[in-house]
Motif scaffolding. Sequence first.
Motif, PDB file in Angstrom:
ATOM      1  N   LYS A 192      29.516 -26.267  33.963  1.00 42.70           N
ATOM      2  CA  LYS A 192      29.681 -27.548  35.005  1.00 42.70           C
ATOM      3  C   LYS A 192      28.272 -27.874  35.371  1.00 42.70           C
ATOM      4  O   LYS A 192      28.353 -28.849  35.484  1.00 42.70           O
ATOM      5  CB  LYS A 192      30.445 -26.206  36.495  1.00 42.70           C
ATOM      6  N   ARG A 193      27.436 -27.343  36.239  1.00 46.11           N
ATOM      7  CA  ARG A 193      26.218 -27.626  35.676  1.00 46.11           C
ATOM      8  C   ARG A 193      25.549 -28.398  34.503  1.00 46.11           C
ATOM      9  O   ARG A 193      24.900 -29.615  35.166  1.00 46.11           O
ATOM     10  CB  ARG A 193      25.051 -26.536  36.662  1.00 46.11           C
TER      11      ARG A 193
ATOM     12  N   LEU B 269      31.468 -15.553  35.326  1.00 49.43           N
ATOM     13  CA  LEU B 269      31.435 -16.580  36.318  1.00 49.43           C
ATOM     14  C   LEU B 269      30.720 -16.598  36.562  1.00 49.43           C
ATOM     15  O   LEU B 269      30.043 -18.557  36.863  1.00 49.43           O
ATOM     16  CB  LEU B 269      31.547 -15.727  37.614  1.00 49.43           C
ATOM     17  N   GLY B 270      28.310 -16.449  35.880  1.00 50.63           N
ATOM     18  CA  GLY B 270      27.658 -16.767  35.938  1.00 50.63           C
ATOM     19  C   GLY B 270      27.699 -18.091  34.598  1.00 50.63           C
ATOM     20  O   GLY B 270      27.304 -19.158  34.656  1.00 50.63           O
TER      21      GLY B 270
ATOM     22  N   ASN C  31      33.670 -18.691  27.468  1.00 50.19           N
ATOM     23  CA  ASN C  31      34.303 -17.523  28.161  1.00 50.19           C
ATOM     24  C   ASN C  31      34.771 -16.498  27.414  1.00 50.19           C
ATOM     25  O   ASN C  31      35.309 -15.556  28.220  1.00 50.19           O
ATOM     26  CB  ASN C  31      35.829 -18.370  28.936  1.00 50.19           C
TER      27      ASN C  31
ATOM     28  N   ARG D  80      30.964 -20.323  33.945  1.00 45.59           N
ATOM     29  CA  ARG D  80      31.326 -21.241  34.507  1.00 45.59           C
ATOM     30  C   ARG D  80      31.093 -22.184  35.366  1.00 45.59           C
ATOM     31  O   ARG D  80      30.665 -22.891  35.231  1.00 45.59           O
ATOM     32  CB  ARG D  80      33.023 -20.357  35.323  1.00 45.59           C
ATOM     33  N   ILE D  81      29.689 -21.035  35.638  1.00 37.78           N
ATOM     34  CA  ILE D  81      29.328 -21.924  37.311  1.00 37.78           C
ATOM     35  C   ILE D  81      27.540 -22.950  36.001  1.00 37.78           C
ATOM     36  O   ILE D  81      27.697 -24.415  36.883  1.00 37.78           O
ATOM     37  CB  ILE D  81      28.375 -21.382  37.811  1.00 37.78           C
ATOM     38  N   ALA D  82      26.993 -22.025  35.542  1.00 36.81           N
ATOM     39  CA  ALA D  82      26.587 -23.366  34.229  1.00 36.81           C
ATOM     40  C   ALA D  82      27.128 -24.286  33.274  1.00 36.81           C
ATOM     41  O   ALA D  82      25.784 -25.123  33.430  1.00 36.81           O
ATOM     42  CB  ALA D  82      25.846 -21.983  33.337  1.00 36.81           C
TER      43      ALA D  82
END
Length: 362
Positions: free
Chosen positions: A39-40, A32-33, A65, A35-37
Amino acid sequence: MELAWWNDLLAQNYDWFWDVSIALTITLVAGLGWRIARKRMLQLAGKTRNRWDDVVIDAIGIPINWIIFAIGMTWVADISARHFSSEIVTSIPVVRQLSLIILVAWAIWRLINRVEHRQIDKGSDPTTVQLVGKVAKLVVTVLIVLPIFQLLGISISGILAFGGVGGLIVGMAAKDLLANFFGSIIVYLDRPFKVGDWIRSPDRSIEGTVEKIGFRVTLIRTFDKRPLYVPNSVFTNISVENPSRMLNRRIYETIGVRYQDSKKLPAIIKAVQQHLRQHPDIDAEQTLIVNFNSFGASSLDFFVYTFTKTTDWIEYHQVKQTVLLEILDIIHQHDADCAFPTRTLHVEGMQVENLPPALMAK
């Protein structure tokens, strides 16, 4: 008696459960970390002028991933094997390494594909970009296959030794494949055509637009929209004409004027020549000839030999149509006309009164 099952449950060893729970939690948080990173990072990369960061992040995002997932799952498998089946403990690192090698190769492959699209969108030569991309993918495949063989216990030195002896056998068996491969290299080096060019061969029934140049065959889309697959070795033995690289297109037409307009012919020819030299679509720097050519069966023939500025097929025909209609107007302006096939019958020794009434009426 009613609490016996609860006491048995509490007496169990929960070390495996807690270890697996921790491993799965870390894997989930890491996934999850990332995926967030990702996108950022994509948002930040989209704001920069450099587009290569977008390409790299987009290419490696999904493979990373799966790398996190593969590490987490093999970690869980390693914990489970140590508690329940120690025989397979030594196999888990091999599976982990194989998974990582394949996923890294996938990430590099995706990166190569995106770099190809990026360069083509920037206007680079598609033929060069695709060839370099294919060579890079081939190198990546070789560099990945050899470590996989080593992990599986297959001797690389044996494979290399076999390559020396078996290379000759394989080369003889695959001579056509090798001929096509080297044919693609020759096409790249000599560059007689590239993707998007219209080509044709006077030696073979080959004509169309080049859509793809592969290692073995070149895909040509014929003008009736059928795909034509030509082995690359063919191009080393035939002549190839590339009309896409024409500098001009030629107009070469013969025009006939009536014999009765013979005295007007010099003025017509001069007017046509002056008109073409001032025509905006005609390249006056190229050869331009307008001359009386021959005495035809029913016309005085002069020819027009000139070149258009455009090389586009459709636009060329529009220009040619305009030029021919303008030449026709020039002829009419001189009170002359184009000839059509006629025949004059000269009869000697026949009295008019002896002709049939029907002919005399005409």
